[in-house]
Design a protein around this motif. Structure first.
Motif, mmCIF file in Angstrom:
data_model
loop_
_atom_site.group_PDB
_atom_site.id
_atom_site.type_symbol
_atom_site.label_atom_id
_atom_site.label_comp_id
_atom_site.label_asym_id
_atom_site.label_seq_id
_atom_site.Cartn_x
_atom_site.Cartn_y
_atom_site.Cartn_z
ATOM 1 N N LYS A 208 0.848 -1.164 -0.055
ATOM 2 C CA LYS A 208 0.066 0.046 0.003
ATOM 3 C C LYS A 208 0.822 1.221 -0.067
ATOM 4 C CE LYS A 208 -4.044 -2.269 0.891
ATOM 5 N NZ LYS A 208 -5.147 -1.959 0.096
ATOM 6 N N PRO A 209 0.426 2.285 -0.856
ATOM 7 C CA PRO A 209 1.449 3.458 -0.882
ATOM 8 C C PRO A 209 0.942 4.251 0.431
ATOM 9 C CG PRO A 209 -0.557 3.644 -2.178
ATOM 10 C CD PRO A 209 -0.563 2.173 -1.641
ATOM 11 N N THR A 210 2.096 4.915 0.905
ATOM 12 C CA THR A 210 2.048 5.524 2.168
ATOM 13 C C THR A 210 3.117 6.704 2.146
ATOM 14 O OG1 THR A 210 2.152 5.511 4.701
ATOM 15 C CG2 THR A 210 3.798 4.292 3.569
ATOM 16 N N ARG A 211 2.807 7.811 3.011
ATOM 17 C CA ARG A 211 3.892 8.791 3.072
ATOM 18 C C ARG A 211 4.674 8.779 4.171
ATOM 19 N NH1 ARG A 211 1.510 13.727 0.688
ATOM 20 N NH2 ARG A 211 -0.418 13.315 -0.373
ATOM 21 N N ILE A 212 6.034 9.013 3.881
ATOM 22 C CA ILE A 212 7.007 8.796 5.009
ATOM 23 C C ILE A 212 7.727 10.182 4.932
ATOM 24 C CG2 ILE A 212 9.132 7.540 5.340
ATOM 25 C CD1 ILE A 212 6.941 5.660 5.383
ATOM 26 N N ASP A 213 8.084 10.261 6.400
ATOM 27 C CA ASP A 213 8.869 11.629 6.882
ATOM 28 C C ASP A 213 10.276 11.404 6.014
ATOM 29 O OD1 ASP A 213 9.554 14.143 8.447
ATOM 30 O OD2 ASP A 213 11.060 12.534 8.871
ATOM 31 N N GLY A 214 10.593 12.658 5.305
ATOM 32 C CA GLY A 214 11.897 12.476 4.450
ATOM 33 C C GLY A 214 13.201 12.083 5.482
ATOM 34 N N PHE B 198 13.231 8.616 5.744
ATOM 35 C CA PHE B 198 13.376 7.676 4.497
ATOM 36 C C PHE B 198 14.914 7.910 4.290
ATOM 37 C CE2 PHE B 198 13.765 7.384 -0.194
ATOM 38 C CZ PHE B 198 13.176 6.253 -0.367
ATOM 39 N N ALA B 199 15.404 8.948 4.450
ATOM 40 C CA ALA B 199 16.932 9.117 4.420
ATOM 41 C C ALA B 199 17.562 8.159 5.116
ATOM 42 C CB ALA B 199 17.186 10.529 4.642
ATOM 43 N N ALA B 200 17.094 8.084 6.635
ATOM 44 C CA ALA B 200 17.867 7.044 7.440
ATOM 45 C C ALA B 200 17.475 5.644 6.881
ATOM 46 C CB ALA B 200 17.392 7.361 8.997
ATOM 47 N N ALA B 201 16.472 5.289 6.461
ATOM 48 C CA ALA B 201 16.386 4.031 5.915
ATOM 49 C C ALA B 201 16.953 3.609 4.744
ATOM 50 C CB ALA B 201 14.878 3.942 5.620
ATOM 51 N N LYS B 202 17.274 4.812 4.058
ATOM 52 C CA LYS B 202 18.129 4.337 2.747
ATOM 53 C C LYS B 202 19.855 4.176 3.140
ATOM 54 C CE LYS B 202 19.370 6.551 -1.561
ATOM 55 N NZ LYS B 202 19.518 7.621 -2.439
ATOM 56 N N ALA C 127 12.628 1.091 1.165
ATOM 57 C CA ALA C 127 11.399 0.418 1.366
ATOM 58 C C ALA C 127 11.512 -0.910 2.098
ATOM 59 C CB ALA C 127 10.717 0.311 -0.076
ATOM 60 N N GLN C 128 12.485 -1.862 1.745
ATOM 61 C CA GLN C 128 12.725 -2.951 2.436
ATOM 62 C C GLN C 128 13.243 -2.601 3.763
ATOM 63 O OE1 GLN C 128 15.713 -4.521 -0.318
ATOM 64 N NE2 GLN C 128 13.987 -6.016 -1.053
ATOM 65 N N TRP D 250 12.094 -2.228 9.688
ATOM 66 C CA TRP D 250 11.750 -1.648 10.965
ATOM 67 C C TRP D 250 10.315 -1.629 11.275
ATOM 68 C CZ3 TRP D 250 14.613 3.360 9.360
ATOM 69 C CH2 TRP D 250 16.123 3.417 9.331
ATOM 70 N N ALA D 251 9.448 -1.710 10.636
ATOM 71 C CA ALA D 251 7.938 -1.617 10.982
ATOM 72 C C ALA D 251 7.670 -2.963 11.605
ATOM 73 C CB ALA D 251 7.160 -1.423 9.893
ATOM 74 N N ARG D 252 8.387 -4.085 11.092
ATOM 75 C CA ARG D 252 8.168 -5.500 11.571
ATOM 76 C C ARG D 252 8.841 -5.503 12.969
ATOM 77 N NH1 ARG D 252 6.457 -9.460 7.808
ATOM 78 N NH2 ARG D 252 6.585 -8.301 5.646
ATOM 79 N N ILE D 253 9.956 -4.997 13.041
ATOM 80 C CA ILE D 253 10.613 -4.727 14.545
ATOM 81 C C ILE D 253 9.726 -4.185 15.593
ATOM 82 C CG2 ILE D 253 12.414 -4.034 15.841
ATOM 83 C CD1 ILE D 253 14.207 -4.455 13.375
ATOM 84 N N GLY D 254 9.227 -3.133 15.200
ATOM 85 C CA GLY D 254 8.332 -2.182 15.925
ATOM 86 C C GLY D 254 6.945 -2.943 16.145
ATOM 87 N N ARG D 255 6.626 -3.802 15.551
ATOM 88 C CA ARG D 255 5.316 -4.550 15.581
ATOM 89 C C ARG D 255 5.638 -5.681 16.718
ATOM 90 N NH1 ARG D 255 3.662 -8.276 10.688
ATOM 91 N NH2 ARG D 255 5.614 -9.122 11.532
ATOM 92 N N GLU D 256 6.945 -6.141 16.657
ATOM 93 C CA GLU D 256 7.298 -7.288 17.612
ATOM 94 C C GLU D 256 7.631 -6.439 18.847
ATOM 95 O OE1 GLU D 256 7.195 -10.485 17.252
ATOM 96 O OE2 GLU D 256 6.328 -10.028 15.154
#
Length: 120
Positions: free
Chosen positions: A4-10, A13-17, A28-29, A34-40
Motif C-alpha cells: 500500500k502506498p504511504t507517506r514517509i517523513d523525509g 526515509f533518508a535514514a532508512a536508505k 522500502a525494505q 523497522w515496521a516489523r521490529i516495531g510490531r514485535e
C-alpha cells in the motif's frame, strides 16, 4: 504480498536508505524491516517500551531478561546506533581543531589527511 502506498517523513526515509545500504536492502525494505521490529516490540507482554528504554539508557540490566527480549532490545539498540552513525561528521571537527586524521581511499589504502596543508 500486497503493498500500500504511504507517506514517509523525509528524514526517516533518508535514514532508512543509509541503513538499508549497510544491510543490502532498499529504503522500502528497510522501512518494512523497522515496521516489523516495531510490531514485535509492542506485541510481547514480557517486554515493554519502558523496559527497552531503561536498558538502552543504562537504567536497567538486560542480563536477566529472556533471550527473545534481549534480541528485541539489541535490534532497537542497533537501529539507534545506525541512525547516530549516519549523522556523524568528524572531518569538520578535526579540521577546525587542526588535527590530522586517517581514512581509507577507494582502494582501501590508509590516507593521512592534514588540515591546513596541501599535502595528503
Amino acid at each position: 504480498m500486497k503493498t500500500k502506498p504511504t507517506r514517509i517523513d523525509g528524514e526517516l526515509f533518508a535514514a532508512a536508505k543509509v541503513a538499508g545500504e549497510i544491510q543490502s536492502r532498499s529504503a522500502a525494505q528497510q522501512l518494512d524491516h523497522w515496521a516489523r521490529i516495531g510490531r514485535e516490540l509492542e506485541a510481547p507482554p514480557m517486554i515493554t517500551h519502558r523496559a527497552i528504554v531503561k536498558v538502552l539508557t543504562g537504567q536497567a540490566s538486560d542480563d536477566s531478561r529472556p533471550d527473545s527480549a534481549q534480541a528485541v532490545i539489541r535490534v532497537a539498540w542497533s537501529g539507534q546506533i545506525s541512525a547516530k552513525i549516519t549523522g556523524l561528521n568528524f572531518e569538520d571537527h578535526l579540521q577546525e581543531a587542526g588535527q590530522p586524521w586517517v581514512e581509507a581511499d577507494n582502494e582501501g589504502h590508509a590516507v593521512v589527511r592534514n588540515p591546513g596543508s596541501s599535502q595528503v
